[in-house]
Design a protein around this motif. Structure first.
Motif, PDB file in Angstrom:
ATOM      1  N   LEU A  24       0.865  -1.176   0.000  1.00  0.00           N
ATOM      2  CA  LEU A  24       0.000   0.000   0.000  1.00  0.00           C
ATOM      3  C   LEU A  24       0.901   1.225   0.000  1.00  0.00           C
ATOM      4  CD1 LEU A  24      -2.871   1.249   0.240  1.00  0.00           C
ATOM      5  CD2 LEU A  24      -2.463   1.350   2.713  1.00  0.00           C
ATOM      6  N   GLN A  48      -1.462  -1.055  -4.142  1.00  0.00           N
ATOM      7  CA  GLN A  48      -2.603  -0.156  -4.137  1.00  0.00           C
ATOM      8  C   GLN A  48      -2.131   1.197  -3.606  1.00  0.00           C
ATOM      9  OE1 GLN A  48      -5.991  -1.964  -2.122  1.00  0.00           O
ATOM     10  NE2 GLN A  48      -5.492  -4.000  -2.944  1.00  0.00           N
ATOM     11  N   ALA A  50      -3.039   4.830  -1.336  1.00  0.00           N
ATOM     12  CA  ALA A  50      -3.871   5.535  -0.354  1.00  0.00           C
ATOM     13  C   ALA A  50      -3.512   7.018  -0.340  1.00  0.00           C
ATOM     14  CB  ALA A  50      -3.666   4.929   1.033  1.00  0.00           C
ATOM     15  N   HIS A  80      -7.543   4.386  -2.630  1.00  0.00           N
ATOM     16  CA  HIS A  80      -8.257   4.545  -1.361  1.00  0.00           C
ATOM     17  C   HIS A  80      -8.130   6.006  -0.913  1.00  0.00           C
ATOM     18  CE1 HIS A  80      -8.424   0.132  -0.774  1.00  0.00           C
ATOM     19  NE2 HIS A  80      -7.220   0.151  -1.318  1.00  0.00           N
ATOM     20  N   LEU A 111      -4.562  -1.916   5.085  1.00  0.00           N
ATOM     21  CA  LEU A 111      -3.631  -3.038   5.064  1.00  0.00           C
ATOM     22  C   LEU A 111      -4.332  -4.329   5.492  1.00  0.00           C
ATOM     23  CD1 LEU A 111      -0.498  -2.959   4.437  1.00  0.00           C
ATOM     24  CD2 LEU A 111      -0.163  -3.229   6.890  1.00  0.00           C
ATOM     25  N   GLU A 114      -7.493  -5.231   2.982  1.00  0.00           N
ATOM     26  CA  GLU A 114      -7.101  -5.675   1.643  1.00  0.00           C
ATOM     27  C   GLU A 114      -6.094  -6.823   1.677  1.00  0.00           C
ATOM     28  OE1 GLU A 114      -8.337  -4.533  -1.251  1.00  0.00           O
ATOM     29  OE2 GLU A 114      -9.707  -3.181  -0.188  1.00  0.00           O
ATOM     30  N   LEU A 116      -2.939  -6.819   2.592  1.00  0.00           N
ATOM     31  CA  LEU A 116      -1.663  -6.388   2.021  1.00  0.00           C
ATOM     32  C   LEU A 116      -0.548  -6.621   3.048  1.00  0.00           C
ATOM     33  CD1 LEU A 116      -2.899  -3.026   0.459  1.00  0.00           C
ATOM     34  CD2 LEU A 116      -2.765  -5.273  -0.633  1.00  0.00           C
ATOM     35  N   ILE A 119       2.940  -1.163   4.219  1.00  0.00           N
ATOM     36  CA  ILE A 119       2.737   0.241   3.869  1.00  0.00           C
ATOM     37  C   ILE A 119       4.085   0.757   3.362  1.00  0.00           C
ATOM     38  CG2 ILE A 119       2.290   2.557   4.799  1.00  0.00           C
ATOM     39  CD1 ILE A 119       0.575   1.080   6.985  1.00  0.00           C
TER      40      ILE A 119
END
Length: 309
Positions: A24, A48, A50, A80, A111, A114, A116, A119
């Motif tokens: 993320l 992904q 954020a 996100h 996190l 999803e 994941l 971060i």
């Protein structure tokens, strides 16, 4: 110099089988995080994005959000958004601490939701320098002077070794769009003062300072790793009677250790500065409170009880 190969080399050392993980990315829309996004995309990593819109800068905040959202839409990356409400802002006391806590709460929720692994933030070598001076001015120990962790608490920082100038050069070479946060030009906060006033002066006098600073920081980080190992080993040596409510430390053994170790063990209990000196010189029966522990000094023991909220 920042390039795709150097980036991959720096990412590879941050974890086992790192290229198979899911990430993320925290993306503000600035040069650092937009470059980070392109590095991940080019490297074919699964990630992904954020973004937090605090709405502090009016339309500029919305344009920051748009550039991140457009990048994600164009490249079919899941986006996100944390759209901060006016009600949430009423909980703000210290702006920087509040903003940091809010965004990391948001990141960790994603996190988990999803599934994941990490971060990822776009901290770089200039951030390291600013943090070093902030911690130095606060009387920090070696841990605070040894740099921002590259991999800690599921947070990766793979471009820490690169300077802001290298990031800008990479963005220009690869035609990467980004936004400039004009609030960074204001000297309202200590970090901005260091960034805008102190760092340019240092680089004017020592043009290669950042590169040499990076090497020194790497050495300090290695020293800190060993230092923390010795502290933990000492702590386990003096630890006794541990339970859910707290534990007891062998005072007679602790106080035979070098002063620097005594200080660090007491620091682990949430005490700082003059409080540590008072504990080291305390008579039998004295009682002390920190934000995390209540401790009682006995003849041969220090009884440590966790504070309940």
């Amino acid at each position: 110099m920042l390039d795709f190969n150097n980036f991959k080399e720096n990412l590879e050392v941050l974890g086992e089988d790192i290229f198979s993980k899911k990430f993320l990315l925290a993306v503000s829309g600035g040069a650092d995080s937009m470059v980070l996004s392109h590095l991940f995309q080019f490297s074919n990593l699964e990630f992904q994005v954020a973004h937090v819109n605090y709405h502090f800068r009016g339309e500029d905040s919305n344009l920051d959000q748009k550039i991140v959202e457009d990048f994600c839409r164009k490249n079919q990356i899941k986006f996100h958004l944390k759209d901060v409400s006016e009600e949430e802002k009423t909980q703000m006391k210290s702006l920087q601490n509040w903003a940091r806590e809010l965004r990391y709460d948001f990141f960790f929720k994603i996190l988990e939701q999803e599934n994941l692994d990490y971060i990822v933030t776009a901290h770089h070598l200039n951030d390291e320098l600013e943090t070093f001076f902030i911690n130095l001015s606060r009387g920090s120990g070696i841990k605070g002077l040894s740099g921002i962790p590259k991999n800690e608490n599921s947070i990766l920082r793979p471009i820490l070794k690169f300077t802001k100038a290298e990031i800008y050069a990479f963005a220009e070479e690869n035609h990467i769009d980004f936004r400039e946060d004009k609030s960074n030009e204001k000297n309202d906060y200590l970090r901005n003062k260091i960034r805008n006033q102190l760092t340019p002066k240092i680089l004017e006098i020592f043009p290669q300072f950042l590169e040499q600073f990076g090497e020194s920081l790497s050495y300090l980080s290695s020293v800190n790793d060993f230092y923390q190992y010795v502290i933990e080993k000492t702590f386990q040596e003096i630890l006794t009677k541990e339970n859910e409510e707290g534990f007891t430390l062998k005072k007679d053994i602790l106080f035979q250790k070098p002063k620097v170790l005594i200080i660090e063990i007491i620091r682990k209990l949430g005490f700082t500065g003059i409080e540590i000196e008072k504990i080291m010189n305390a008579e039998n029966g004295k009682f002390f409170r920190s934000s995390t522990y209540e401790i009682s000094i006995k003849k041969k023991e220090i009884i440590c009880k966790k504070k309940t909220k």
